[in-house]
Each structure stands twice: as structure tokens, then as C-alpha cells.
Design an enzyme around this catalytic site. Sequence first.
Site, PDB file in Angstrom:
ATOM      1  N   GLN A  75      13.860   6.446  -3.918  1.00 25.30           N
ATOM      2  CA  GLN A  75      15.207   6.877  -3.431  1.00 25.30           C
ATOM      3  C   GLN A  75      16.187   7.275  -4.773  1.00 25.30           C
ATOM      4  O   GLN A  75      16.922   8.115  -4.787  1.00 25.30           O
ATOM      5  CB  GLN A  75      15.885   6.050  -2.282  1.00 25.30           C
ATOM      6  CG  GLN A  75      14.981   5.994  -1.088  1.00 25.30           C
ATOM      7  CD  GLN A  75      14.435   7.125  -0.688  1.00 25.30           C
ATOM      8  OE1 GLN A  75      15.111   8.231  -0.733  1.00 25.30           O
ATOM      9  NE2 GLN A  75      13.487   6.924   0.229  1.00 25.30           N
ATOM     10  N   ILE A  76      15.893   6.444  -5.637  1.00 28.37           N
ATOM     11  CA  ILE A  76      16.722   6.869  -6.961  1.00 28.37           C
ATOM     12  C   ILE A  76      16.077   7.963  -7.985  1.00 28.37           C
ATOM     13  O   ILE A  76      16.570   8.963  -8.166  1.00 28.37           O
ATOM     14  CB  ILE A  76      16.920   5.635  -7.750  1.00 28.37           C
ATOM     15  CG1 ILE A  76      17.497   4.499  -6.865  1.00 28.37           C
ATOM     16  CG2 ILE A  76      17.594   5.784  -9.188  1.00 28.37           C
ATOM     17  CD1 ILE A  76      17.534   3.133  -7.824  1.00 28.37           C
ATOM     18  N   GLU A 113       3.685   1.396   3.069  1.00 30.61           N
ATOM     19  CA  GLU A 113       4.861   2.492   3.098  1.00 30.61           C
ATOM     20  C   GLU A 113       4.042   3.353   3.689  1.00 30.61           C
ATOM     21  O   GLU A 113       2.873   4.013   3.540  1.00 30.61           O
ATOM     22  CB  GLU A 113       4.862   3.062   1.646  1.00 30.61           C
ATOM     23  CG  GLU A 113       6.056   4.273   1.612  1.00 30.61           C
ATOM     24  CD  GLU A 113       5.945   5.055   0.428  1.00 30.61           C
ATOM     25  OE1 GLU A 113       6.656   5.878   0.027  1.00 30.61           O
ATOM     26  OE2 GLU A 113       4.874   5.030  -0.321  1.00 30.61           O
ATOM     27  N   ASP A 139      13.988   5.005   7.297  1.00 32.07           N
ATOM     28  CA  ASP A 139      14.997   5.195   8.116  1.00 32.07           C
ATOM     29  C   ASP A 139      16.318   4.690   7.999  1.00 32.07           C
ATOM     30  O   ASP A 139      17.464   5.335   7.988  1.00 32.07           O
ATOM     31  CB  ASP A 139      14.612   5.126   9.473  1.00 32.07           C
ATOM     32  CG  ASP A 139      13.557   6.056  10.091  1.00 32.07           C
ATOM     33  OD1 ASP A 139      13.280   7.277   9.404  1.00 32.07           O
ATOM     34  OD2 ASP A 139      13.003   5.761  11.324  1.00 32.07           O
ATOM     35  N   ILE A 140      16.296   3.355   7.507  1.00 32.65           N
ATOM     36  CA  ILE A 140      17.838   2.674   7.566  1.00 32.65           C
ATOM     37  C   ILE A 140      18.217   3.087   5.981  1.00 32.65           C
ATOM     38  O   ILE A 140      19.542   3.244   6.114  1.00 32.65           O
ATOM     39  CB  ILE A 140      17.295   1.108   7.366  1.00 32.65           C
ATOM     40  CG1 ILE A 140      18.660   0.564   7.847  1.00 32.65           C
ATOM     41  CG2 ILE A 140      17.046   0.615   6.334  1.00 32.65           C
ATOM     42  CD1 ILE A 140      18.836  -0.842   8.192  1.00 32.65           C
ATOM     43  N   LEU A 197       0.904  -1.238  -0.053  1.00 31.17           N
ATOM     44  CA  LEU A 197       0.018  -0.006   0.009  1.00 31.17           C
ATOM     45  C   LEU A 197       1.012   1.263  -0.010  1.00 31.17           C
ATOM     46  O   LEU A 197       1.646   1.635   1.001  1.00 31.17           O
ATOM     47  CB  LEU A 197      -0.815   0.034   1.414  1.00 31.17           C
ATOM     48  CG  LEU A 197      -1.879  -1.010   1.438  1.00 31.17           C
ATOM     49  CD1 LEU A 197      -2.957  -0.872   2.467  1.00 31.17           C
ATOM     50  CD2 LEU A 197      -2.876  -1.450  -0.013  1.00 31.17           C
ATOM     51  N   ASP A 198       0.745   1.888  -1.051  1.00 26.21           N
ATOM     52  CA  ASP A 198       1.725   3.423  -1.088  1.00 26.21           C
ATOM     53  C   ASP A 198       0.985   4.267  -0.108  1.00 26.21           C
ATOM     54  O   ASP A 198      -0.151   4.478  -0.197  1.00 26.21           O
ATOM     55  CB  ASP A 198       1.437   3.631  -2.891  1.00 26.21           C
ATOM     56  CG  ASP A 198       2.291   4.953  -2.799  1.00 26.21           C
ATOM     57  OD1 ASP A 198       3.409   5.182  -2.859  1.00 26.21           O
ATOM     58  OD2 ASP A 198       1.631   5.911  -3.253  1.00 26.21           O
ATOM     59  N   HIS A 236      17.907   6.141   4.670  1.00 21.69           N
ATOM     60  CA  HIS A 236      18.615   7.660   5.056  1.00 21.69           C
ATOM     61  C   HIS A 236      19.834   7.509   5.608  1.00 21.69           C
ATOM     62  O   HIS A 236      20.728   8.092   5.354  1.00 21.69           O
ATOM     63  CB  HIS A 236      17.473   8.536   5.543  1.00 21.69           C
ATOM     64  CG  HIS A 236      16.237   8.465   4.948  1.00 21.69           C
ATOM     65  ND1 HIS A 236      16.213   8.123   3.377  1.00 21.69           N
ATOM     66  CD2 HIS A 236      14.993   8.949   5.454  1.00 21.69           C
ATOM     67  CE1 HIS A 236      14.953   8.429   3.291  1.00 21.69           C
ATOM     68  NE2 HIS A 236      14.056   8.827   4.151  1.00 21.69           N
TER      69      HIS A 236
END
Length: 604
Positions: free
Chosen positions: A393-394, A300, A321-322, A263-264, A324
Amino acid sequence: MPFGTSILPNGSIHFRLWAPAAQHVELRLENVTDNEIILQMHPLADGWFQIKTSPLQAAPGTLYHYRLDGGIDVPDPASRANPQDVHGPSQVVDPLAFNWQDDAWQGRPWHEAVIYELHLGTFTMEGTFRAAIQRLDNLVELGITAIELMPVADFPGTRNWGYDGVLLFAPDHSYGTPDELKTLVQAAHARGLMVLLDVVYNHFGPDGNYLHAYAPQFFSERHHTPWGAAINFDGDDSRTVRDFFIHNALYWLEEYHFDGLRLDAVHAIIDDSRPDIVEELAAALQAGPGQTRKVHLILENDANTARYLKLGTIAAQWNDDIHHALHLLLTGERDGYYADYADRPTRHLARCLAEGFAFQGEPSAFREGRPRGEPSGDLPPGAFINFIQTHDQIGNRAYGERIAMLAQQKPLQVALAVLLLAPSPPLLFMGEEFAAATPFKFFCDFHGELADAVTEGRRREFAGFRKFADPAARAGIPDPNDPATFVRCKLNWDCLDEPQHKAWLKYYRSLLTLRRTYVMPRLSGMDGDAEFELVGASGLVVRWRLGDGARLTLLANQGDDPVEGVLDFAGTAFYLSQPDLPEFFAEGRMPPWCAAWFIEEAQL
């Protein structure tokens, strides 16, 4: 399913539409003889319209529209296929016509999850469901046990990340037909691969969403999201809206045999009722297909809401968190949300490994000092999906650079050893296993004023980054609507013949082999029994109690300088980033950028 079409035993088609804002609705059919048939639909209570057609009027393959009050024609919001894109007619599909041959498949337990996220349009040069099948063996050899498809629900145009979907039951035709998606799922199951699907229940895309015209009750005036009005999950008429999304989730699991959903952005799903829609949906999945096979629900959630993970019906959550913390340690970047991790990145990393979230109620400077997160230390590691790369993140970088383009090789290899051998299920983004040189940029296929707004909005997003403070620098950010932006993101599988990419692939395979051999068999039954300690400025020690009672220990230095301290470790080393690490540890020293994993058997 109360929405859309259903095929009756005598060959008749039952059409149903919820259109509470319409006075009358007509069904427009393009039948097999290409003659248009217009039929008045029968109004029912609570805004529903329905009609049953004869086999001579409609059959599987028939195209149809709904005409609202003699005006606009709209596709079926529960269309199973829309071969002429989101503004075109819907198509009748027989959901029972596909010849499934995966009856023996019962899924896999969650502790075996090693996830590979992919985007259908760029995973292969062809960008189709059928072409993706050709690469499944590569993923099995790598050590993957689950593929996660970015959203496939019908979006406008021929290229999109998928988060602008507007017809949530229709696989986008640019990828192939519904049967071709089912063929992909079946081929994955034949190879022992779970298939997860990313779904978006927090908003509809900006182009092709006609719900406002005939069912404005889908949207809330009380709640708002970054994309506009929120979905109405808790106001008047919300029961039908909730049913729409619950049936959508069940549809993907039952008609397509998916093994789970992601689930976004559930932090953007605003619902003040109890149970809220996330809780109700999770319960429905377990009470339905989850009764007969293993079904996994993933979230998410930027809010780090731990309570969802304690329900027993939700498998895990993506752990930003991990990512980042690792990204900051590898690149030194401190802009944007990375600033929250700049004070103590090693501690944030260690806490993620041992307790799940780095932020468990602490104030977030990036969020103007608001508290973020809930305590998560009592949750098992399996509740947190760890990664060093994802589409977000990309792709949310200006130029879509992957981590291998930003970090040095040795630190990245050490970070990967930490990530891929930790008890939490790891996630890889397509191509990272061979350090793909192709970027993954933000792309879409809008036109006119909307295209201009998206392009300019995309560039404004980076105004707060030092590198893009100058408007001229922002103007160089790739146009997401340019077809070339999309084409440049397609994976180049031919590069596997090149030594550099072959070496990275070998390294990833070796780590996942170690995980499968030493870690995965011991994960079942784990709880939140873990602890961490820091060594100097960049060293850490983390210990977990595994499901079989053994003790798993990680010692790592995630920095450029050696650190010293009392290093307590025992057991058998099954990974050493350099062979002499035990000698260094015995002397109380950690060399720069190192990692070691030990297993100590349970004492009988």
C-alpha cells in the site's frame, strides 16, 4: 527432502535433480582445490537424476552447477545458497551445522500477534540479517510480538522487494549467509519475538528461472497469471511440483525455525484439484512442525475467500478492505480500487471491524461488477490482520509515500487507535511507528531490455490515475532500476532524536501498551460474536464479545463533522482520544475525529 543436496553420515553428498525434459545431466563441481570435476548423473524413473559424491569430491562449501544435455549450466532449483547470484553456481550447505540454542522456544499463541513487516535491505543502512538484529530491542520496546520478513528467496541482483525470487530455498546472499539468517531468527526468539516469512508460490521471477529449460512441467498451459504461465498444481506431473512447494514451506519452518509463513497472492494460485495446494500445504505444516510448536500460516487473498479461514489450519488473512476504507477516510483518494469504498466508507470500516471482510459477495465496480468475497461474519477477529500501511500500500504508490505524509495528524491518530486496539491482530510496516520520512518505493535490479520493460510497465500502471494522465507526469515516476531509488528507501533511525518522530513513537507505544494490558489477555477463545451500527454519516459503534465473556465497545467518528444519535455504551474507558468524550456521548453527540474504547466485565 527429495530435492537438492543431502549430506550422508559418511560425508558423501547426495545430489538430486528433477529434469524430465533433459536426456542427460552432468554435475559440475568446483571442489576445495579449485579443480573442476564433471560427473555423469544417473537417470531414474519419472525424470529424476541423482549421484552420490565422495568426501574428496564435494563437501559443505563446494560450488556446483548442473549441465543439461551438454549445453547450458544451471543452478540447483533447491539450492540452499547461491553466493554468486541466481545465474551462478549453487553451494553445498550442511543444514545441521548451525548450533541452535532456542530449544525452549515453542512459539506464541496467535491471539498475541502484533506484527511488524520489514524489508531486510532497507530496514537498516547495512541491509543485512546481522544488522537487523541490532534493532530487535526497539521492536520489543514498541510492543511487537512478531516480525514478518518480506521474501528473502534468491532474486536477481542486489536489490528487490523479494517477489521476483527464482531460487526459493536460498536466502539472498546480499542479505547474508544461511547461518546469519538463522542467527537473526534465534536472536528474535531470545527476545520473545515470533518470526514469519513471506513466501511466493504463485510465480517465479523473470530473470534467472531456468526451470523452463529442463522441467517445463512446473508450468501450466491451462492457467495464466499476471506474471505469465501459472504454476502447475493440478495438471500432469503436478505431484512433483506440489511436493517442491510443500517441502519449501517445511524447509523454512524446520531448518530455519520460522514460526509461520505468509503466502503471497493466493488468488493467483490456480488449482482445480481438491484438496488444492493451499489446503494441502496448510495440513502438512500442522501435521509436521505444528505438532510440536505453534506454527502460523497467513494468506494474502484479494478474492476474500473465507473458506480457507474456516479450515482450522490457517491462522489469518491480510484484510485489504480495512486498509482501503481507512485510507479513503484519511486522504479522500478515490482512484483505482479505492473507488469501491467511496460510497459508504464508514460502513465498510465498521463491517471490517465486526465481520472481517467489507466485500462478502457484493459486486465490485473496480472488478467490472464481478462479485467479490464470501461471508465472513462467523469468523473470529483473529482471522483478519488489519493494517493502515504495508509494503504494497506504500510501495505501489508512484512515489512511495507513507500515510503520515498524506493524512493530517489528529485523524491519523484516531484511525490508529481504532486499528491497534481492535481485537484483530494489527500489522505495522517498518518505520511507521515513528512516522518515517523515508519513502518505500518499488525497486529492483534488472538489466537490458527487461529493465526497460519493467520501468515502462511501472509507469503505465498509473495511466488510469488523474494525476498521471499526462505522459510527462508518468515520466517523472522514479525508475525502479535506479540504485538511488533503493537507497532513498532505507530507514533513517537517527531521526528518532527529533521531537516529531519521538512523539509518534511514544504514541504507538502507548497504544500497544493499552492493547497488551486491556485487550490481548481477553482475546483467546473469541468467536464471531460482534455487531456494528452507524451513527450519522461518519460515526460508528462496534461491540465484540471477548474470550472471557467481557464486552468490548468502540465508539468513533471518522469524519470532519460532528454526528448525533443514540449512543449506547457501558463499562470502563481505557482509551479516550479526548477526555470529555463520555459527556458528549451521554448527550448523543460525537465530535469530529474521535475514538473511545470501553470494556464491560462479564456478568456472573
